[in-house]
Design a protein around this motif. Structure first.
Motif, short mmCIF file in Angstrom:
data_model
loop_
_atom_site.label_atom_id
_atom_site.label_comp_id
_atom_site.label_asym_id
_atom_site.label_seq_id
_atom_site.Cartn_x
_atom_site.Cartn_y
_atom_site.Cartn_z
N GLY B 84 0.81 -1.20 0.00
CA GLY B 84 0.00 0.00 0.00
C GLY B 84 0.86 1.26 0.00
N LYS B 85 0.25 2.35 -0.40
CA LYS B 85 0.98 3.62 -0.43
C LYS B 85 1.17 4.16 0.99
CE LYS B 85 -1.08 4.95 -4.82
NZ LYS B 85 -2.15 5.78 -5.37
N GLY B 86 2.24 4.92 1.19
CA GLY B 86 2.47 5.52 2.50
C GLY B 86 3.79 6.28 2.52
N GLU B 87 4.00 7.11 3.55
CA GLU B 87 5.18 7.97 3.62
C GLU B 87 6.20 7.45 4.63
OE1 GLU B 87 5.03 11.37 1.94
OE2 GLU B 87 3.56 10.16 0.86
N ILE B 88 5.69 7.03 5.80
CA ILE B 88 6.61 6.67 6.89
C ILE B 88 7.03 5.22 6.75
CG2 ILE B 88 6.91 6.68 9.39
CD1 ILE B 88 4.28 8.51 9.31
N THR B 89 8.20 5.01 6.19
CA THR B 89 8.63 3.65 5.88
C THR B 89 9.05 2.91 7.14
OG1 THR B 89 9.41 4.40 3.74
CG2 THR B 89 10.24 2.27 4.54
N TRP B 90 8.56 1.68 7.25
CA TRP B 90 9.01 0.79 8.34
C TRP B 90 9.99 -0.24 7.81
CZ3 TRP B 90 4.04 -0.68 11.59
CH2 TRP B 90 3.63 0.45 12.30
N VAL B 91 9.57 -0.92 6.73
CA VAL B 91 10.43 -1.94 6.13
C VAL B 91 10.42 -1.72 4.63
CG1 VAL B 91 10.78 -4.40 5.74
CG2 VAL B 91 9.73 -3.63 7.89
N LYS B 92 11.61 -1.85 4.04
CA LYS B 92 11.62 -1.83 2.59
C LYS B 92 12.51 -2.96 2.15
CE LYS B 92 11.84 0.93 -1.41
NZ LYS B 92 10.96 1.59 -2.16
N TRP B 93 11.93 -3.88 1.41
CA TRP B 93 12.66 -5.10 1.07
C TRP B 93 12.16 -5.55 -0.28
CZ3 TRP B 93 11.41 -10.51 0.87
CH2 TRP B 93 12.55 -11.35 0.88
N GLU B 101 1.35 3.97 7.31
CA GLU B 101 0.00 4.15 6.79
C GLU B 101 -0.54 2.86 6.21
OE1 GLU B 101 2.61 6.07 6.19
OE2 GLU B 101 2.07 8.12 5.59
N SER B 102 0.31 2.20 5.40
CA SER B 102 -0.20 0.99 4.75
C SER B 102 -0.47 -0.08 5.80
CB SER B 102 0.80 0.48 3.71
OG SER B 102 1.92 -0.10 4.33
N PHE B 103 0.35 -0.10 6.84
CA PHE B 103 0.15 -1.10 7.87
C PHE B 103 -1.22 -0.94 8.54
CE2 PHE B 103 0.36 -2.45 12.31
CZ PHE B 103 0.72 -3.78 12.14
N PHE B 104 -1.50 0.28 8.93
CA PHE B 104 -2.78 0.48 9.62
C PHE B 104 -3.96 0.36 8.66
CE2 PHE B 104 -0.09 2.32 12.95
CZ PHE B 104 -0.58 1.58 14.01
N ARG B 105 -3.74 0.74 7.42
CA ARG B 105 -4.81 0.58 6.46
C ARG B 105 -5.11 -0.90 6.25
NH1 ARG B 105 -2.75 2.48 1.75
NH2 ARG B 105 -2.46 4.52 2.73
N MET B 261 -6.86 8.72 12.67
CA MET B 261 -8.29 8.99 12.55
C MET B 261 -8.83 8.61 11.18
SD MET B 261 -9.41 9.97 15.37
CE MET B 261 -8.33 9.79 16.80
N ASP B 262 -7.95 8.52 10.19
CA ASP B 262 -8.41 8.15 8.85
C ASP B 262 -7.30 7.35 8.17
OD1 ASP B 262 -9.26 7.93 6.24
OD2 ASP B 262 -10.20 9.91 6.24
N VAL B 263 -7.63 6.10 7.78
CA VAL B 263 -6.57 5.25 7.24
C VAL B 263 -6.33 5.48 5.76
CG1 VAL B 263 -6.88 3.42 8.93
CG2 VAL B 263 -8.23 3.41 6.82
N ARG B 264 -7.14 6.34 5.13
CA ARG B 264 -6.97 6.53 3.69
C ARG B 264 -5.72 7.33 3.38
NH1 ARG B 264 -12.80 8.68 2.34
NH2 ARG B 264 -12.39 9.58 4.38
N TYR B 265 -5.20 7.13 2.17
CA TYR B 265 -4.02 7.86 1.73
C TYR B 265 -4.49 9.19 1.13
CZ TYR B 265 0.41 8.71 -0.62
OH TYR B 265 1.60 9.25 -1.04
N ASN B 266 -3.80 10.28 1.49
CA ASN B 266 -4.27 11.51 0.87
C ASN B 266 -3.12 12.34 0.32
OD1 ASN B 266 -3.26 12.17 3.41
ND2 ASN B 266 -5.31 12.12 4.28
N ILE C 137 -8.56 -0.11 -2.92
CA ILE C 137 -7.52 -0.55 -3.84
C ILE C 137 -6.84 0.60 -4.56
CG2 ILE C 137 -8.36 -2.90 -4.23
CD1 ILE C 137 -9.67 -1.92 -6.76
N GLY C 138 -7.50 1.77 -4.53
CA GLY C 138 -6.84 2.94 -5.09
C GLY C 138 -5.57 3.30 -4.33
N ASP C 139 -5.47 2.81 -3.10
CA ASP C 139 -4.31 3.14 -2.29
C ASP C 139 -3.19 2.12 -2.39
OD1 ASP C 139 -5.80 5.25 -1.54
OD2 ASP C 139 -6.13 4.65 0.53
#
Ligand code: ATP
Ligand code: ATP
Ligand code: MG
Ligand code: MG
Lengths: 488, 266, 192
Positions: B84-93, B101-105, B261-266, C137-139
């Motif tokens: 999933g998309k996100g900014e705060i990277t935890w793992v990159k492999w 963000e992707s984790f919680f989403r 409060m909102d798991v969506r990517y913006n 899925i857009g994300d």
């Protein structure tokens, strides 16, 4: 006399079949008559009932036309297979379904349901019982109850007792006689012993769907006896005539007592976790014809399934002196005809069905074709070679399942009611062929409800009571002690 | 085939089936609009309470039924967590890129999947199909043709399972040996599925004919053997849900588990 | 024969749908097992969830059958306690409608593999549309989304198009389809 159903010059043809099943067929039924329609298997009796009720062509789309066609205003149809006529899961709901169709107010339904159940003698404590839990005989009586709920003027019955034991058959017919007293009743049935005294008119169909006799029961049974014999239809005393004609007695001598084909001791078979059949000790020998008798639900079919290694078993079981556990493919030694023929079909045509086992055995094409055609001729199926097995009439299906199983000639033959729904000619054809196999040393174990077979063909009787093989006796001993045979 | 599915009837069984169905569909739609994971977790607890204490089925059965919930959780969450998309990277492999963000989403999706599953199973466990279809005819004006076809078809299912068993026997009796490999599998699949399908169609057809023979189609104004109306249990159910939803919402706002409060990517 | 579905059509459609409903139910855990890697490979078998509509339509060949079958299958999966709950109902309606539209576009006159596959693809589109709201899925990363999209389409063509077509062909050999299809004019003519 007022006519209640009639047709003139009716023609009917099944899609994809070359010839017409009925050509310019005319018939008229009168109010209050009790009519028996007789005819060889495959002559079109079941189809005719469907036309008489308007099911063809209103619900079932089969090409047909008639110059004139009158169907009764109110009729009920009892089908042969109890499991294919219910649409609800519980007894009360099933009858309520009919009452709903008739727009009976809800408050009255309960009373009606109890009334109809009582009328057919289906005594269950709780009317909200699962239909699945009922035995075959009880199911058929429920079917009658729901037909009665229609309060029909005319009752159409298509072999309603083919799946029942003698006791159940008798009770169902008693019920029908009781409730049909003041109605018009049209019956299609092969085994007529039970109903001869009830009917007053007999209509005889020929092999090509034409009427060859129509009249009062005395008239037909007396004047057309030769026709009945020629067409191979059951009539009162057919067995006596048959035995007379053959002058055969039971050749016990041919049993080879030294060799054992099946040996059982402390053997039991399980349906799920439940022990449904138990045999302390029993043996079968080459050349022996064993009939397995017992009530509906006694465990007869279970016994055969266990012998075929299809369900979980415990105890000792030797087939041709080898333990069943050591045999890799039991189908090489033992063959099996299922109670319901439809379950058995695994190919798409009658010919293929019989040829199947031989093809597995890698026989040559020519040999196969010779053997298959011979069997199809014996069983009167040669005209239907290319049909799909499911398109056959009930009797034809049954014969096909027998033909397909015995084609390979294994040493042990297990047959579950191989003659039900059969006309006389084909019953004797099957029995004679089995007899021939037996004389050659095949062991036959056959479930049946027909005591005439026990008397005239079998050598041994196994009686099953409540899941227990209780008695093993020679068939002559058994028939002598049978004070009142259910079929005589 | 006699499987015993006995249970105790509870108030959930007594709710009007159509209403129950509609409510669950509404809950479904509402759930799609929830993007706050804290709210969702509380919501989950509220439905699980119903599942565990109010269906009237034995614990063991409930446990077995809920085993696939874990799978649901994994199916619904993994792709989002890993990709999933996100900014705060935890793992990159390699391709895998787990961000906060992707984790919680992903987690959010997983929990949501479980809620859907629980609600669905609650419905299935507490509604007799016959009542459902009677109610659909009475409350939602479903045509009897469809309702009774459903009921008849459901009745056929145990018969079909039995037939599958007999078919298995038949193949054995006729000496059919199973082959190995993909070809063998395909053959096997075919030798079971085609006869079963065709036999079921024939049986369904016969039953339809038998139903017509009992004057089914001529009926204009049916009467009904079962009358399904509304009762206090419907009100209780609505009440329960309102309490669960509102308290889930307020506790989520006041005492969040995660600061999202909102798991969506913006 | 008049317009609309007869009781026999409906009952046969629903039994087909319920059979596939059971398969749908079993497909859930299978799908779950395959999908735990997150690589969207599971999408290749997603097509199974479109099959009821197409098989039922190819057998009965009447308007409305595809939609009815897919909804009934979803309803069946739901009643059997399917893992996706009411979501199946929503997906069922969407997918069934999509397939139905394709068959309608060909005026219910074509029953070949191409139309079956096209209907499968349409159902796949519908399911992705619903997934957009359902699964965020857009994300997803774009490459991941594309794999998902592609795999689902391929699966739809393979399973609900080609495989469904083959099933019905095999069924036709058993003669069962004659039961539910109207008798031909030739047959009536042969009556004389
Ligand atoms: N759907 C079908 N398609 C083609 N042929 C059929 C179909 N149904 C029946 N037949 C054929 O029509 C003939 C009449 O069948 P029907 O079932 O009426 O016979 P029946 O007199 O009732 O026989 P039985 O005593 O064995 O029940 C049979 O030869 C059968 O093979
Ligand atoms: N598939 C099954 N699973 C569990 N129990 C079964 C199954 N089939 C039959 N039984 C039970 O096993 C018992 C014996 O049944 P079986 O079919 O052997 O009777 P049967 O003597 O052949 O009767 P019928 O004369 O009606 O054919 C019955 O009590 C029946 O309820
Ligand atoms: Mg018949
Ligand atoms: Mg039996």
């Amino acid at each position: 006399m007022t006519s209640i159903a009639s047709m003139t010059n009716m023609r009917l043809k099944f899609p994809g079949v070359e010839s017409l099943l009925f050509k310019d067929f005319s018939i008229s039924l009168n109010k209050g008559e009790k009519v028996l329609i007789l005819g060889p298997s495959g002559s079109g009796k079941s189809t005719l009932l469907q036309v008489l009720t308007g099911l063809i062509p209103n619900t079932v789309d089969v090409p047909m036309k008639a110059e004139e066609l009158v169907i009764p205003d109110s009729w009920g149809f009892l089908f042969q297979d109890p499991d294919s006529q219910f649409c609800m899961p519980y007894v009360d709901e099933e009858i309520a379904f009919v009452l709903e169709n008739l727009q009976i107010p809800r408050e009255k339904m309960e009373k009606y349901i109890e009334y109809y159940l009582q009328q057919v003698g289906l005594d269950i404590d709780e009317i909200h019982t699962k239909i699945q839990m009922l035995s075959g005989g009880m199911k058929q009586r429920l079917a009658i109850a729901s037909v009665l709920a229609l309060e029909p003027e005319v009752l159409f019955l298509d072999e309603p007792t083919a799946m029942l034991d003698p006791e159940g058959t008798k009770r169902v017919w008693d019920t029908i006689k009781d409730v049909g007293e003041d109605k018009t009743v049209v019956i299609v049935e092969h085994k007529i012993e039970q109903i001869v005294d009830f009917i007053d008119r007999v209509i005889l169909l020929g092999e090509n769907g034409e009427i060859i006799a129509d009249g009062s029961k005395q008239e037909v049974f007396d004047q057309y006896k030769q026709v009945l014999i020629d067409q191979g239809i059951w009539y009162p005393n057919v067995w006596e005539d048959y035995v007379e004609g053959k002058r055969r007695d039971i050749p016990k001598i041919e049993i080879n007592e030294e060799k054992s084909s099946i040996h059982l001791s402390h053997f039991s078979g399980y349906r799920g976790k439940e022990k449904t059949i138990n045999v302390k000790q029993a043996d079968a020998h080459p050349g022996e014809w064993i009939t397995v008798l017992g009530e509906n639900g006694a465990g007869k079919s279970t016994l055969l399934l266990a012998l075929m290694n299809l369900i979980k078993t415990k105890g000792t079981y030797y087939v041709l002196e080898q333990s069943h556990k050591k045999i890799k493919n039991i189908a090489d030694y033992v063959t099996f005809v299922f109670q319901n023929p439809e379950f058995q079909f695994i190919t798409n045509s009658v010919y293929e069905e019989v040829a199947f086992s031989l093809q597995l055995e890698k026989w040559g094409e020519e040999e196969i074709s010779k053997r298959v055609n011979e069997l199809l001729r014996v069983y009167h199926l040669e005209d239907h070679q290319q049909n799909h097995p499911y398109q056959l009439s009930i009797g034809q299906k049954r014969r096909l399942s027998v033909a397909a199983s015995i084609v390979k000639e294994q040493s042990v033959l297990l047959l579950d009611e191989p003659t039900f729904g059969q006309d006389a000619k084909n019953t004797f054809a099957i029995l004679e062929q089995l007899e021939q196999l037996r004389a050659e040393g095949t062991t036959i174990i056959m479930v049946t409800h027909d005591l005439n077979i026990v008397k005239h063909f079998a050598t041994t009787v196994w009686k099953i009571n409540n899941g227990e093989l209780t008695k093993e006796s020679s068939s002559s001993d058994y028939t002598e002690h049978q004070i009142q045979p259910a079929f005589s | 085939m006699q499987i015993d599915f006995s249970y105790n009837e509870t108030w959930l069984h007594k709710i009007n089936p159509s209403l129950k169905l509609i409510i669950i569909v509404l809950l479904f739609i509402h759930l799609l609009t929830i993007h706050n994971i804290n709210f969702l977790i509380n919501y989950l607890i509220g439905t699980l309470i119903l599942y565990v204490f109010c269906t009237g089925h034995p614990w063991k059965r409930l446990l077995i039924i809920s085993a696939p919930f874990i799978l649901i959780f994994l199916t619904s969450s993994t792709s989002m967590i890993f990709f999933g998309k996100g900014e705060i990277t935890w793992v990159k492999w390699g391709l895998v890129h787990i961000t906060e963000e992707s984790f919680f989403r992903g987690l959010h999706l997983g929990f949501r999947g479980i809620i859907f599953a629980t609600l669905g199973v609650i419905f299935a466990l507490t509604t007799r199909p016959v009542f459902l279809f009677y109610s659909l005819m009475q409350q939602l004006k479903l045509k009897p043709k469809y309702a009774y076809s459903f009921m008849a078809a459901i009745r056929l299912i145990p018969l079909m399972l039995e037939e599958a068993q007999t078919l298995h026997y038949a193949l054995k009796v006729r000496g059919v040996q199973s082959e190995k490999g993909v070809r063998g599998f395909y053959k096997k699949l075919k030798s079971y599925s085609i006869p079963l399908l065709s036999q079921s169609i024939r049986r369904a057809y016969r039953i339809a004919v038998a139903m017509e023979a009992k004057r089914f189609s001529n009926t204009v104004n049916r009467t009904y053997f079962y009358r399904l109306g509304f009762s206090k249990f419907d009100v209780i159910f609505l009440f329960y849900l309102m309490i669960v939803i509102s308290s889930s919402y307020f506790t989520a706002i006041s005492y969040p588990y995660f600061p999202i409060m909102d798991v969506r990517y913006n | 024969m008049g317009k609309g579905l007869k009781l026999t059509d409906i009952l046969v459609t629903i039994i087909i749908a319920l059979i596939f409903g059971m398969i749908y139910k079993l497909w859930g855990p299978l799908y779950g097992v395959v999908s735990t890697f997150g690589l969207q490979l599971e999408q290749l078998i997603y097509g199974m969830w479109f099959i009821a509509a197409i098989v039922a339509y190819l057998i009965i060949r009447k308007p409305g059958v595809a939609l009815l079958a897919e909804v009934a299958a979803a309803q069946g999966e739901f009643i059997f306690g399917g893992e996706w709950g009411v979501a199946t109902l929503i997906f069922g309606i969407g997918q069934g409608l999509a397939a139905e539209l394709i068959f309608a576009a060909f005026r219910y006159k074509r029953f070949d593999m191409f139309v079956a596959s096209l209907a499968g693809v349409a159902s796949a589109f519908a399911s992705i549309g619903i997934d957009y709201y359902y699964g965020y899925i857009g994300d997803l990363a774009l490459w991941n989304l594309l794999i998902m999209f592609g795999a689902r389409m391929i699966g739809a063509i393979l399973i609900s198009g080609i495989f469904a077509y083959l099933i019905v062909q095999a069924l036709e050999k058993t003669g069962v389809t004659n039961l539910v299809r109207p008798a031909s004019k030739e047959d009536y003519k042969a009556l004389g």
